[in-house]
Design an enzyme around this catalytic site. Structure first.
Site, PDB file in Angstrom:
ATOM      1  N   LEU A  25      -7.766  14.310   4.935  1.00 39.72           N
ATOM      2  CA  LEU A  25      -7.360  15.723   4.945  1.00 39.72           C
ATOM      3  C   LEU A  25      -6.144  15.976   4.060  1.00 39.72           C
ATOM      4  CD1 LEU A  25      -8.015  16.697   8.644  1.00 39.72           C
ATOM      5  CD2 LEU A  25      -9.358  17.276   6.638  1.00 39.72           C
ATOM      6  N   THR A  31       0.845  -1.198   0.000  1.00 40.91           N
ATOM      7  CA  THR A  31       0.000   0.000   0.000  1.00 40.91           C
ATOM      8  C   THR A  31       0.873   1.237   0.000  1.00 40.91           C
ATOM      9  OG1 THR A  31      -1.660  -1.177   1.300  1.00 40.91           O
ATOM     10  CG2 THR A  31      -1.773   1.227   1.336  1.00 40.91           C
ATOM     11  N   HIS A  38      21.242  27.782  13.134  1.00 43.60           N
ATOM     12  CA  HIS A  38      20.372  28.942  12.907  1.00 43.60           C
ATOM     13  C   HIS A  38      20.477  29.380  11.448  1.00 43.60           C
ATOM     14  CE1 HIS A  38      18.291  32.692  13.723  1.00 43.60           C
ATOM     15  NE2 HIS A  38      19.260  33.317  13.045  1.00 43.60           N
TER      16      HIS A  38
HETATM   17  P1  FAD Z   1       0.684  -3.086   3.083  1.00 42.31           P
HETATM   18  O1  FAD Z   1       1.559  -1.963   2.706  1.00 42.31           O
HETATM   19  O2  FAD Z   1      -0.784  -2.869   3.019  1.00 42.31           O
HETATM   20  O3  FAD Z   1       1.095  -4.311   2.164  1.00 42.31           O
HETATM   21  C1  FAD Z   1       0.411  -5.524   2.204  1.00 42.31           C
HETATM   22  C2  FAD Z   1       0.692  -6.275   0.917  1.00 42.31           C
HETATM   23  O4  FAD Z   1       0.111  -7.561   1.030  1.00 42.31           O
HETATM   24  C3  FAD Z   1       0.053  -5.634  -0.314  1.00 42.31           C
HETATM   25  O5  FAD Z   1       1.056  -5.393  -1.267  1.00 42.31           O
HETATM   26  C4  FAD Z   1      -0.951  -6.677  -0.815  1.00 42.31           C
HETATM   27  O6  FAD Z   1      -1.004  -6.752  -2.230  1.00 42.31           O
HETATM   28  C5  FAD Z   1      -0.364  -7.949  -0.244  1.00 42.31           C
HETATM   29  N1  FAD Z   1      -1.341  -9.005  -0.077  1.00 42.31           N
HETATM   30  C6  FAD Z   1      -2.457  -9.006   0.700  1.00 42.31           C
HETATM   31  N2  FAD Z   1      -3.083 -10.203   0.594  1.00 42.31           N
HETATM   32  C7  FAD Z   1      -2.348 -10.953  -0.266  1.00 42.31           C
HETATM   33  C8  FAD Z   1      -2.470 -12.275  -0.783  1.00 42.31           C
HETATM   34  N3  FAD Z   1      -3.462 -13.071  -0.421  1.00 42.31           N
HETATM   35  N4  FAD Z   1      -1.549 -12.721  -1.642  1.00 42.31           N
HETATM   36  C9  FAD Z   1      -0.515 -11.932  -2.023  1.00 42.31           C
HETATM   37  N5  FAD Z   1      -0.343 -10.686  -1.567  1.00 42.31           N
HETATM   38  C10 FAD Z   1      -1.239 -10.202  -0.694  1.00 42.31           C
HETATM   39  N6  FAD Z   1       1.996   5.521   6.483  1.00 42.31           N
HETATM   40  C11 FAD Z   1       3.046   6.268   6.881  1.00 42.31           C
HETATM   41  O7  FAD Z   1       3.833   5.830   7.721  1.00 42.31           O
HETATM   42  N7  FAD Z   1       3.262   7.518   6.352  1.00 42.31           N
HETATM   43  C12 FAD Z   1       2.435   8.050   5.427  1.00 42.31           C
HETATM   44  O8  FAD Z   1       2.663   9.182   4.974  1.00 42.31           O
HETATM   45  C13 FAD Z   1       1.323   7.277   4.986  1.00 42.31           C
HETATM   46  N8  FAD Z   1       0.495   7.757   4.046  1.00 42.31           N
HETATM   47  C14 FAD Z   1      -0.531   6.980   3.599  1.00 42.31           C
HETATM   48  C15 FAD Z   1      -1.361   7.499   2.618  1.00 42.31           C
HETATM   49  C16 FAD Z   1      -2.411   6.745   2.126  1.00 42.31           C
HETATM   50  C17 FAD Z   1      -3.294   7.309   1.041  1.00 42.31           C
HETATM   51  C18 FAD Z   1      -2.624   5.422   2.644  1.00 42.31           C
HETATM   52  C19 FAD Z   1      -3.746   4.578   2.114  1.00 42.31           C
HETATM   53  C20 FAD Z   1      -1.801   4.900   3.625  1.00 42.31           C
HETATM   54  C21 FAD Z   1      -0.750   5.679   4.119  1.00 42.31           C
HETATM   55  N9  FAD Z   1       0.099   5.215   5.113  1.00 42.31           N
HETATM   56  C22 FAD Z   1       1.136   5.988   5.550  1.00 42.31           C
HETATM   57  C23 FAD Z   1      -0.105   3.891   5.755  1.00 42.31           C
HETATM   58  C24 FAD Z   1       0.864   2.855   5.178  1.00 42.31           C
HETATM   59  O9  FAD Z   1       0.680   2.780   3.788  1.00 42.31           O
HETATM   60  C25 FAD Z   1       0.615   1.511   5.829  1.00 42.31           C
HETATM   61  O10 FAD Z   1       0.686   1.626   7.229  1.00 42.31           O
HETATM   62  C26 FAD Z   1       1.646   0.485   5.376  1.00 42.31           C
HETATM   63  O11 FAD Z   1       1.629   0.337   3.981  1.00 42.31           O
HETATM   64  C27 FAD Z   1       1.391  -0.868   6.036  1.00 42.31           C
HETATM   65  O12 FAD Z   1       2.359  -1.770   5.620  1.00 42.31           O
HETATM   66  P2  FAD Z   1       2.104  -3.337   5.643  1.00 42.31           P
HETATM   67  O13 FAD Z   1       3.387  -3.953   5.226  1.00 42.31           O
HETATM   68  O14 FAD Z   1       1.490  -3.736   6.910  1.00 42.31           O
HETATM   69  O15 FAD Z   1       0.967  -3.604   4.536  1.00 42.31           O
END
Ligand code: FAD
Length: 463
Positions: free
Chosen positions: A188, A42, A442
């Site tokens: 936001l 994500t 500064h």
């Molecule tokens: P994810 O990044 O959600 O990755 C999970 C992966 O698992 C995905 O690629 C998905 O395809 C894969 N997957 C799921 N199920 C399966 C399956 N069955 N088979 C194969 N693959 C699978 N966080 C920050 O720290 N700073 C920010 O500025 C920030 N901005 C954001 C802005 C937006 C618009 C959004 C939506 C989120 C933002 N976040 C931000 C949050 C951040 O993106 C998430 O906290 C982070 O990506 C979580 O990481 P993760 O590894 O847990 O999961």
């Protein structure tokens, strides 16, 4: 169908999963990582990186628009136009470059990356569906890192004019009128970007205030800035359903009314992806909020199964996922690593930005600390003035008797860069005098941190 074997299988290549796999590969663990999307999850594909690219483009556009009509700097510019398709193309190129970078890191670390959908059969077996067939992989250890997805409202399902953050990052043109349901950080950040790109934006928030996780002092400069941008913020208001005009909403004290909107962006939270991919069939203990419960090694209730990132709950942030990923790789490698972090910084990339680390004053008081609070207004910062960014402040929260820093917060333009200093101070157990005694360059916004600590000692220099 082929059958493979590995020591560690990571399901999900988001910031949690990819960091875990790379670290494990570096330590010589035979590692496979599976994801249906390009690596980066994500965060890289539809979250942190693309949203910050859009925010940057919107800021640049807004600066030039501002210069064309009301700049005090003596700069004159012709009114700009925006080709949002080209902006999205630029953003996509950054994402692709970073996808390729992660792919290269997998190769360098000797990690096998499979692009496909994984389905967990049991705690030691995952079936992967990919182009050209299926593969069943047996693994000694399994890391669940499937992340989260935008939460859908049953009365406003995604589709047509109702969009999630994912679609909002790839629109062909700015909406004329955008309704944002949910005044949290994602709504936001994106709402502000579209207001700067010329959309008429209305934010609908059920709570008393936007960004309710912060105190009112931190959110006020953001509210004022939204007002200046012409954004309408409706608090204590709930979205009800799609209407002929756009969106039907109801304020806590009034009857229903319609909001004109050609796009409705729903950002009311994110749901952990644990009810799919076979994960729901595992005997995993969940938290009260429905996330996967883990201990201080990110181990779940099933032996050999670990969980990291958004599926383990708040804070749902990329850097928390990365830290957990690194930890689990070390645990699987047999190290005695434990989660022992004191704080996780968080940034809200609105205009102005909000950065927090550790405890807010109220939180510290509720935990029984006798606190002293020092605050430095950016209106007194020469650097902030030269950036036309003098609204906001830096605040330090310390334990009165020891001077130990319990929390640091700030609101201001480009203030997110202080997040690292905040985290280092708290993680290293700094006391107020440690920071007050450091010479700060500064003119920088970072001087605000020193002045906030001076304020606790009652010896401010610049206010
Ligand atoms: P994810 O990044 O959600 O990755 C999970 C992966 O698992 C995905 O690629 C998905 O395809 C894969 N997957 C799921 N199920 C399966 C399956 N069955 N088979 C194969 N693959 C699978 N966080 C920050 O720290 N700073 C920010 O500025 C920030 N901005 C954001 C802005 C937006 C618009 C959004 C939506 C989120 C933002 N976040 C931000 C949050 C951040 O993106 C998430 O906290 C982070 O990506 C979580 O990481 P993760 O590894 O847990 O999961």
């Amino acid at each position: 169908m082929s059958v493979g074997k590995c020591s560690l299988l990571v399901l999900g290549a988001g910031p949690g999963g990819y960091v875990c796999a790379i670290r494990a590969g570096q330590m010589g663990i035979d590692t496979v990582i599976v994801d249906e999307m390009a690596p980066g999850g994500t965060c890289l594909n539809v979250g942190c990186i693309p949203s910050k690219a859009l925010i940057h483009a919107a800021n640049e556009f807004h600066k030039i628009t501002h210069a064309s009509d009301q700049s005090a700097l003596g700069i004159k510019a012709a009114a700009p136009t925006i080709d949002l398709g080209a902006t999205v193309g630029w953003k996509d190129a950054i994402v692709r470059r970073l996808n390729g970078g992660v792919e290269g890191l997998f190769k360098k670390a000797g990690v096998r990356h499979i692009r496909g959908r994984g389905e967990v059969l049991d705690g030691k077996t995952v079936r992967v569906f990919r182009d050209g067939g299926e593969e069943t992989i047996r693994t000694d250890a399994l890391v669940l890192a499937t992340g989260s997805a935008p939460a859908e409202l049953p009365f406003l399902p995604f589709g047509g004019k109702v969009i999630s953050s994912t679609e909002a990052l790839s629109l062909a043109e700015p909406p004329t009128a955008l309704a944002v349901v949910g005044g949290g950080y994602i709504g936001l950040e994106l709402g502000t970007a579209y207001a700067k790109l010329g959309s008429r934006v209305t934010v609908i928030e059920a709570e008393q205030r936007i960004l309710p996780q912060y105190d009112a002092a931190l959110t006020r400069p953001v509210e004022q800035s939204l007002e200046r941008l012409g954004v309408t913020v409706l608090t204590r208001t709930k979205a009800l359903e799609l209407s002929d005009k756009g969106l039907c909403v109801q304020h806590a004290d009034d009857g229903p009314s319609d909001i004109d909107a050609d796009r409705i962006l729903v950002t009311t939270g994110r749901t952990p992806r644990i009810r799919e991919a076979g994960i729901e069939g595992l005997a995993l203990t969940l938290t009260q909020d429905g996330f996967i419960a883990v201990d201080d090694r990110c181990a779940t209730s099933m032996r050999g199964v670990y969980a990291i990132g958004d599926i383990t709950g708040d804070p749902m942030l990329a850097h928390k996922a990365m830290a957990q990923g690194e930890l689990v790789a070390e645990v699987v490698a047999g190290r005695r690593s434990r989660w022992d972090r004191t704080c996780i910084p968080a940034v809200c990339f609105t205009d102005p930005e909000i950065v927090t680390c550790g405890l807010l004053p109220d939180e510290a008081a509720k935990q029984g600390f006798d606190v002293s609070v020092g605050q430095f207004p950016l209106a007194a910062s020469g650097r902030a003035m030269t950036m036309e960014a003098a609204s906001g402040f830096v605040r330090a929260v310390a334990e009165r008797c020891t001077g130990r820093i319990l929390g640091l917060q700030a609101v201001g333009r480009d203030i997110s860069e202080l997040s690292t200093a905040f985290a280092i101070a708290i993680e290293m157990g700094a006391v107020v005098d440690d920071i007050a005694g450091v010479i700060h360059a500064h003119p920088t916004l970072g001087e605000g941190l020193q002045e906030a600590c001076f304020a606790i000692g009652g010896k401010t220099i610049h206010v």
